[in-house]
Design a protein around this motif. Structure first.
Motif, short mmCIF file in Angstrom:
data_model
loop_
_atom_site.label_atom_id
_atom_site.label_comp_id
_atom_site.label_asym_id
_atom_site.label_seq_id
_atom_site.Cartn_x
_atom_site.Cartn_y
_atom_site.Cartn_z
N ILE A 250 -5.99 -6.24 -8.47
CA ILE A 250 -6.52 -5.48 -9.61
C ILE A 250 -5.59 -4.36 -10.04
CG2 ILE A 250 -8.88 -5.97 -8.87
CD1 ILE A 250 -9.13 -3.08 -7.96
N VAL A 251 -4.53 -4.09 -9.28
CA VAL A 251 -3.64 -2.99 -9.61
C VAL A 251 -2.79 -3.32 -10.84
CG1 VAL A 251 -1.64 -1.64 -8.81
CG2 VAL A 251 -3.56 -2.12 -7.26
N GLU A 252 -2.72 -2.35 -11.74
CA GLU A 252 -1.92 -2.48 -12.96
C GLU A 252 -1.68 -1.07 -13.48
OE1 GLU A 252 -4.30 -4.63 -15.73
OE2 GLU A 252 -5.94 -3.19 -15.69
N PRO A 253 -0.83 -0.90 -14.49
CA PRO A 253 -0.67 0.43 -15.07
C PRO A 253 -2.02 1.00 -15.51
CG PRO A 253 1.09 -1.00 -15.82
CD PRO A 253 0.13 -1.87 -15.06
N GLY A 254 -2.24 2.27 -15.23
CA GLY A 254 -3.54 2.89 -15.50
C GLY A 254 -4.43 2.96 -14.28
N THR A 255 -3.96 2.41 -13.15
CA THR A 255 -4.72 2.46 -11.90
C THR A 255 -4.29 3.67 -11.08
OG1 THR A 255 -4.86 0.04 -11.81
CG2 THR A 255 -5.29 1.24 -9.77
N GLU B 296 4.15 -0.09 -2.16
CA GLU B 296 3.92 -1.40 -2.76
C GLU B 296 3.06 -1.28 -4.01
OE1 GLU B 296 1.92 -5.76 -1.72
OE2 GLU B 296 2.15 -4.26 -0.12
N MET B 297 1.99 -0.46 -3.95
CA MET B 297 1.12 -0.29 -5.10
C MET B 297 1.85 0.39 -6.26
SD MET B 297 -1.34 -1.90 -3.99
CE MET B 297 -0.63 -2.67 -2.52
N LYS B 298 2.78 1.28 -5.91
CA LYS B 298 3.61 1.91 -6.93
C LYS B 298 4.45 0.86 -7.67
CE LYS B 298 6.19 5.33 -8.78
NZ LYS B 298 5.69 6.37 -9.69
N ARG B 299 5.00 -0.07 -6.93
CA ARG B 299 5.80 -1.13 -7.55
C ARG B 299 4.96 -2.02 -8.44
NH1 ARG B 299 8.11 -1.22 -2.27
NH2 ARG B 299 6.86 -3.06 -1.71
N LEU B 300 3.67 -2.14 -8.14
CA LEU B 300 2.77 -2.96 -8.94
C LEU B 300 2.25 -2.23 -10.18
CD1 LEU B 300 0.71 -4.69 -6.09
CD2 LEU B 300 2.60 -5.65 -7.43
N GLY B 301 2.62 -0.96 -10.33
CA GLY B 301 2.26 -0.23 -11.54
C GLY B 301 1.27 0.89 -11.36
N ALA B 302 0.78 1.12 -10.14
CA ALA B 302 -0.22 2.15 -9.91
C ALA B 302 0.40 3.55 -9.96
CB ALA B 302 -0.90 1.95 -8.56
N PHE B 303 -0.45 4.52 -10.32
CA PHE B 303 -0.13 5.94 -10.17
C PHE B 303 -0.56 6.32 -8.77
CE2 PHE B 303 -0.88 10.44 -10.23
CZ PHE B 303 -0.05 10.98 -11.20
N ILE B 304 0.33 6.87 -7.98
CA ILE B 304 0.04 7.15 -6.57
C ILE B 304 -0.20 8.64 -6.35
CG2 ILE B 304 0.86 7.01 -4.20
CD1 ILE B 304 0.32 4.28 -5.53
N LEU B 305 -1.40 8.96 -5.86
CA LEU B 305 -1.75 10.31 -5.43
C LEU B 305 -1.90 10.30 -3.92
CD1 LEU B 305 -2.79 13.24 -5.68
CD2 LEU B 305 -5.07 12.29 -6.19
N LEU B 306 -1.11 11.11 -3.25
CA LEU B 306 -1.18 11.22 -1.80
C LEU B 306 -1.83 12.54 -1.41
CD1 LEU B 306 2.43 10.06 -0.78
CD2 LEU B 306 0.37 8.64 -0.98
#
Length: 351
Positions: free
Chosen positions: A253-258, A278-288
């Motif tokens: 389900i990950v895409e830009p805007g996630t 990996e999720m970053k490469r799939l287009g996700a915005f990553i908050l740690l």
């Protein structure tokens, strides 16, 4: 003119005072610790609750297993009420701990009353209201400053969770754990102050259409609660997963805007950050949300540093809550929704 979310904002901000009050109250209830959570006569401790209280139960059971080295489990209240034999083997001596902000949840009361006269079962609880139904039928820890006017649990979640963790730490007899929890308490006010403008700016500058929360160990229950917070306040569809489990199908389900919000543990840090990369490469915005930033977190779009790297993950756990609570709050405001009065919800759920 009504100011949207004024109650919720105040209650998120009052967490440090609520945690401090819970700790002071625990000092007055040391007999509860000895009689219940620290009693070696029980084969297993089961924590139950509904909604946010169930997610608290998940956190409490996780810490109990680690610190006490004994069996513990967490279930929704309805599982004990309606499917007890599926959850607990017959013949075990069980302490059942009911978790409820209001102390009035029908499912919780039904679960406790269904076992209180059974042999080998002992009931107890934790709540914010000493005059509640829960407190009238079971001996309870009371988090006095966790009481809330807003519909959504914020400071009640943090204060009750912290209080029970401190009770388990006391029962374990391990002074280092108790010292770490005291250190976490001393950090909480600073984290609340920092989390507010950080999350406010994050939401102002970005638009997301999906929200995913990830955590492992004790942080799995926190990720579930974070997911519920934004769903309740802002009416957005969101999901939570164990961090590494997210790779096994759900990542589709990950895409830009996630937005992927990862509650980073120190115990599994390197593995968890690989998932985030990996999720970053799939287009996700990553908050740690992490104890400390480093070169290994530079890939992320946003990093909120909790501090307390010297603490164990379990002791540091409630310090992750202000950021995710403010996240739900500010998304709601951006959408013009009042988080004080979410649609379809009541403070007490009754059958």
């Amino acid at each position: 003119m009504t100011i949207l979310g004024q109650l919720t904002y105040r209650e998120i901000s009052e967490q440090p005072e609520a945690l401090t009050a819970a700790m002071k109250q625990l000092e007055l209830q040391r007999d509860w610790v000895r009689q219940y959570i620290g009693n070696p006569a029980f084969d297993e401790v089961i924590f139950i609750g509904s909604g946010s209280s169930y997610y608290q139960a998940v956190v409490m059971a996780s810490a109990y297993r680690k610190w006490m080295g004994k069996n513990a489990a967490a279930y929704p209240s309805s599982e004990i009420f309606l499917f007890r034999e599926h959850s607990v083997p017959a013949g075990r001596k069980v302490l059942l701990v009911g978790v409820s902000r209001s102390g009035e949840s029908s499912e919780l009361i039904l679960a406790l009353e269904s076992v209180k006269r059974l042999p080998n079962w002992t009931i107890s609880g934790i709540t914010c209201y000493g005059n509640s139904k829960l407190a009238s039928i079971a001996d309870c820890l009371i988090s006095p400053s966790g009481q809330e006017q807003s519909m959504v649990m914020t400071k009640s979640f943090s204060s009750m969770t912290y209080m029970m963790l401190a009770a388990i730490a006391a029962a374990s007899g391990k002074e280092q754990i108790a010292a770490e929890l005291n250190a976490a308490l001393a950090m909480d006010a600073r984290i609340v102050r920092r989390a507010d403008p950080f999350i406010q700016a994050l939401i102002k500058e970005n638009d997301f259409n999906k929200y995913i929360y990830l955590g492992m160990g004790t942080y799995f229950g926190l990720a579930q609660e974070a997911c519920l917070k934004i769903k309740e306040m802002a009416y957005v569809w969101t999901e939570s997963y164990g961090t590494l489990e997210f790779r096994h199908g759900p990542k589709s389900i990950v895409e830009p805007g996630t937005l992927v919000c990862l509650l980073v543990s120190e115990h599994a840090r390197s593995y968890e950050l690989k998932v985030a990369e990996e999720m970053k490469r799939l287009g996700a915005f990553i908050l740690l949300l992490t104890a400390t930033q480093g070169t290994d977190t530079e890939f992320a779009d946003a990093v909120f540093e909790i501090g307390g790297k010297h603490l164990t993950d379990d002791a540091r756990s409630v310090l992750y809550m202000p950021a995710v609570q403010y996240l739900g709050y500010y998304v709601a405001l951006k959408k013009g929704i009042d988080p004080d009065c979410p649609r379809n919800l009541t403070q007490v759920v009754k059958l």
